[in-house]
Design a protein around this motif. Structure first.
Motif, mmCIF file in Angstrom:
data_model
loop_
_atom_site.group_PDB
_atom_site.id
_atom_site.type_symbol
_atom_site.label_atom_id
_atom_site.label_comp_id
_atom_site.label_asym_id
_atom_site.label_seq_id
_atom_site.Cartn_x
_atom_site.Cartn_y
_atom_site.Cartn_z
ATOM 1 N N TYR A 86 0.863 -1.187 0.000
ATOM 2 C CA TYR A 86 0.000 0.000 0.000
ATOM 3 C C TYR A 86 0.896 1.233 0.000
ATOM 4 O O TYR A 86 1.811 1.355 0.812
ATOM 5 N N THR A 88 1.156 5.483 -0.265
ATOM 6 C CA THR A 88 0.703 6.876 -0.339
ATOM 7 C C THR A 88 1.830 7.774 -0.836
ATOM 8 O O THR A 88 1.590 8.908 -1.233
ATOM 9 N N ARG A 106 -3.254 10.821 -13.203
ATOM 10 C CA ARG A 106 -3.618 11.967 -12.353
ATOM 11 C C ARG A 106 -2.354 12.699 -11.904
ATOM 12 O O ARG A 106 -1.356 12.056 -11.540
ATOM 13 N N ALA A 123 -2.118 11.219 -6.398
ATOM 14 C CA ALA A 123 -3.413 11.798 -5.999
ATOM 15 C C ALA A 123 -4.256 10.780 -5.249
ATOM 16 O O ALA A 123 -5.029 11.138 -4.350
ATOM 17 N N ARG A 124 -4.114 9.519 -5.598
ATOM 18 C CA ARG A 124 -4.828 8.451 -4.911
ATOM 19 C C ARG A 124 -3.817 7.379 -4.510
ATOM 20 O O ARG A 124 -2.926 7.052 -5.291
ATOM 21 N N PRO A 125 -3.958 6.826 -3.314
ATOM 22 C CA PRO A 125 -3.027 5.775 -2.888
ATOM 23 C C PRO A 125 -3.062 4.576 -3.834
ATOM 24 O O PRO A 125 -4.077 4.305 -4.492
ATOM 25 N N HIS A 127 -2.746 0.467 -4.133
ATOM 26 C CA HIS A 127 -2.955 -0.702 -3.302
ATOM 27 C C HIS A 127 -2.014 -1.828 -3.727
ATOM 28 O O HIS A 127 -1.553 -1.888 -4.873
ATOM 29 N N GLN A 130 -1.577 -3.321 -7.303
ATOM 30 C CA GLN A 130 -2.206 -2.444 -8.294
ATOM 31 C C GLN A 130 -1.209 -2.034 -9.372
ATOM 32 O O GLN A 130 -0.051 -1.729 -9.098
#
Length: 506
Positions: A86, A88, A106, A123-125, A127, A130
């Protein structure tokens, strides 16, 4: 480990368990940070902040524009991979000026940490597992940029060469800069028409790019470590052909070479296809789809095993023909390029093996057996020589490219060959190249393989040659019956290495 390293591990784990652990080839736990933050290093003991944690890259797509007149490089790098945790926030290794970054389409925030860490906040974590597509737009004048106190970018009279070890990518593309994270490459380079841009793999074509420029398109489909990606821009003559198996052979010679330099360089690098054929008979099938070399008009002080296209500093062709440097750098296509180090402390697996390939070539051409070369080298270094003060199996970052890793490292392989015999020895080399093809390997893995295939406890041999200081007794070499040494060694072999002095002077 020290002492009987393999023996103790085998006792504790059993051979099958050790094989499973070593074959995994994963980065250590230290490379994973908590709280969604990727570690700023992959976990290498010599270079703690090289590479990064939290993701792996599978493909680099580089779209570059380089202007030789002012050494200005602009580019867009698209890195495709997957998050392994994960995330960030995560890092790339890079030293030029970053203009914009997107992660999965993004815009992402970015900031510099130190002189070669680019910290990205998507902009979005992301996972675990992913897919990630990171696009970085950047520019700079690489020859004016220093990181870790030096620059690896070589400015030439009419262009530049990006080639060095263990770090070069920082000056021309952002990366996860460690051999543990290998990827395929597409490298497009736009240069003024009349210039050539040379890189790895297959030349997919050239095309006009407008405003008096031409785009050169290179493709390397096999996994490649970041430091093995090469770029040379200037005025080059390209000698193109195919080898006996139909693979492209691309040799690039700077048009500024003197008559003698050009003669010696072409006579040497022109042997590449035949050298690859000979090395294939020893090490197994050549692992790549193309071959060749680059000779810039630049005294780099070293040659480098860039994947499919080694770079040879002009120094090797100052006064004579030099086939040994070609043998050395192409042996690396197996030992270093296809099978890359797990950590930089495993550098013996690269340089000791390529050095020994030179001794094998001496034997092949009748200039002196590998044993005679080993003995001549051994006798040439007295007990107080610095050669014996460095452990080739763990030389430390400051001595990673010392003579001990090359020369004493090659002696270690001769000692192994003496003990196990030719059939088993070359079987070990071929099995090593096949088992770890396109991946990574460590010294403990090689030791385990050698013991398994030979059926011998080789711990004392490896301790003596790789993990001890001091000059071993001459009796460690197993001379033929009667003590006769095969034909004498050639007067000199190429010195294909970065030296400690060169590294200190960067």
């Amino acid at each position: 480990m020290s002492g009987n390293r393999i023996g103790r591990v085998l006792t504790a784990l059993g051979a099958a368990a050790l094989s499973t652990v070593l074959a995994a080839g994963v980065a250590p736990a230290a490379a994973t940070a908590s709280g969604g933050v990727g570690a700023p290093g992959i976990g290498d003991p010599y270079y703690p902040d090289y590479g990064n944690g939290g993701y792996r890259i599978s493909h680099y797509d580089l779209d570059l524009d380089y202007r030789p007149g002012n050494d200005h490089l602009a580019g867009t790098a698209t890195l495709t991979g997957r998050a392994t945790q994960y995330l960030t926030r995560f890092d790339l290794d890079f030293a030029l000026t970053t203009d914009a970054v997107t992660v999965n389409g993004r815009p992402a925030r970015f900031a510099r940490s130190g002189d070669h860490e680019l910290v990205l906040t998507p902009a979005r974590p992301l996972h675990t597992g992913q897919r990630m597509v990171v696009r970085v737009r950047y520019h700079g004048v690489p020859s004016t940029v220093t990181a870790e106190g030096f620059t690896s970018w070589m400015r030439t009279a009419d262009g530049a060469v990006a080639a060095n070890e263990p770090e070069i990518s920082w000056w021309w593309y952002p990366s996860n800069d460690h051999p543990l994270d290998k990827a395929s490459y597409a490298i497009d380079v736009t240069v003024p028409t009349g210039y050539q841009a040379i890189s790895n793999g297959i030349l997919a074509g050239t095309q006009p790019a407008g405003n008096g420029t031409t785009r050169w398109r290179w493709r390397e489909s096999r996994p490649m470590a970041t430091y093995l990606a090469v770029l040379a821009v200037g005025h080059y003559d390209l000698d193109t052909s195919t080898d006996a198996r139909g693979r492209p052979v691309i040799e690039a010679y700077d048009q500024g070479l003197s008559k003698d330099h050009a003669l010696y360089a072409r006579a040497s690098v022109g042997l590449t296809a035949s050298v690859i054929d000979w090395e294939s008979s020893l090490f197994g099938p050549y692992p790549f789809e193309s071959l060749g070399g680059i000779v810039p008009n630049y005294e780099a002080g070293f040659a480098l095993e860039d994947q499919t296209r080694p770079m040879y500093g002009l120094d090797f062709f100052e006064t004579s023909f030099d086939p040994y440097v070609v043998v050395h750098e192409n042996a690396h296509q197996w030992f270093g390029d296809s099978v890359s180090v797990h950590h930089w402390s495993d550098i013996w697996l690269n340089e000791g093996f390529a050095g020994y390939a030179e001794w094998l070539y001496s034997e092949h051409v009748g200039a002196g057996s590998a044993l005679s070369v080993a003995l001549a080298d051994y006798d040439a270094h007295p007990a107080d020589d610095p050669l014996w003060s460095v452990e080739p199996g763990d030389p430390g970052a400051k001595h990673q490219f010392s003579d001990a890793v090359y020369d004493r490292g090659a002696m270690a392989l001769q000692a192994l060959r003496d003990v196990v015999g030719d059939r088993t020895f070359f079987g070990i080399l071929r099995a090593w190249a096949a088992t770890h093809r396109y991946g990574n390997g460590s010294i403990p893995q090689f030791e385990w393989l050698a013991e398994r295939l030979s059926g011998r406890d080789l711990s004392q041999l490896f301790d003596t040659w790789l993990f001890s200081t001091g000059k071993p007794p001459r009796s460690v070499f197993h001379l033929p019956a009667g003590g006769a040494v095969p034909a004498g060694a050639p007067a000199s072999l190429s010195r294909i290495r970065h030296t400690d002095a060169l590294l200190a002077g960067r």
